[in-house]
Design an enzyme around this catalytic site. Structure first.
Site, PDB file in Angstrom:
ATOM      1  N   HIS A  87     -21.950  -3.389  42.646  1.00 32.78           N
ATOM      2  CA  HIS A  87     -22.634  -3.485  41.349  1.00 32.78           C
ATOM      3  C   HIS A  87     -21.773  -2.748  40.337  1.00 32.78           C
ATOM      4  CE1 HIS A  87     -26.036  -3.967  38.628  1.00 32.78           C
ATOM      5  NE2 HIS A  87     -25.674  -2.786  38.160  1.00 32.78           N
ATOM      6  N   CYS A  88     -21.376  -3.435  39.302  1.00 31.43           N
ATOM      7  CA  CYS A  88     -20.509  -2.849  38.278  1.00 31.43           C
ATOM      8  C   CYS A  88     -21.361  -2.383  37.105  1.00 31.43           C
ATOM      9  CB  CYS A  88     -19.481  -3.872  37.816  1.00 31.43           C
ATOM     10  SG  CYS A  88     -18.349  -3.214  36.584  1.00 31.43           S
ATOM     11  N   PRO A  89     -21.377  -1.081  36.814  1.00 28.35           N
ATOM     12  CA  PRO A  89     -22.192  -0.599  35.691  1.00 28.35           C
ATOM     13  C   PRO A  89     -21.628  -0.974  34.322  1.00 28.35           C
ATOM     14  CG  PRO A  89     -21.001   1.213  36.698  1.00 28.35           C
ATOM     15  CD  PRO A  89     -20.744   0.003  37.550  1.00 28.35           C
ATOM     16  N   SER A 105     -22.810  -4.444  33.904  1.00 29.83           N
ATOM     17  CA  SER A 105     -24.236  -4.453  34.239  1.00 29.83           C
ATOM     18  C   SER A 105     -24.610  -5.688  35.055  1.00 29.83           C
ATOM     19  CB  SER A 105     -25.084  -4.378  32.968  1.00 29.83           C
ATOM     20  OG  SER A 105     -26.445  -4.268  33.310  1.00 29.83           O
TER      21      SER A 105
END
Length: 90
Positions: free
Chosen positions: A22-24, A27
């Site tokens: 999951h890439c912040p 998002s």
């Protein structure tokens, strides 16, 4: 039915096929259908950082050539934003 290598992301509450992470920053989860977009995002961010760094270096070199007595330290202290951007992008 659960496809092989699919995972449930706890951050965005989605089931992602071939879940990577999951890439912040975007998002979103990086998985099977968006590897290309994520790699394009990373490459474009890198190219933008290189462009900003090159413009800052060009700006500093231009200022040193305009004023023959000026040193790089005096130019960077007179333009702290240029110094901060050069350090941030490097």
């Amino acid at each position: 039915y659960k496809p092989p290598r699919s995972k449930h992301c706890a951050f965005c509450n989605n089931c992602v096929l071939r879940f990577d992470h999951h890439c912040p920053w975007v998002s979103n989860c990086v998985g099977l259908r968006n590897y290309r977009y994520f790699v394009c995002f990373v490459i474009s961010t890198f190219v933008m950082a290189l462009y900003v760094f090159a413009v800052i270096v060009f700006f500093i070199v231009l200022l040193t050539r305009l004023d023959k007595r000026a040193r790089i330290y005096s130019i960077l202290t007179a333009n702290p934003l240029a110094a901060a951007l050069a350090i941030f992008t490097f």
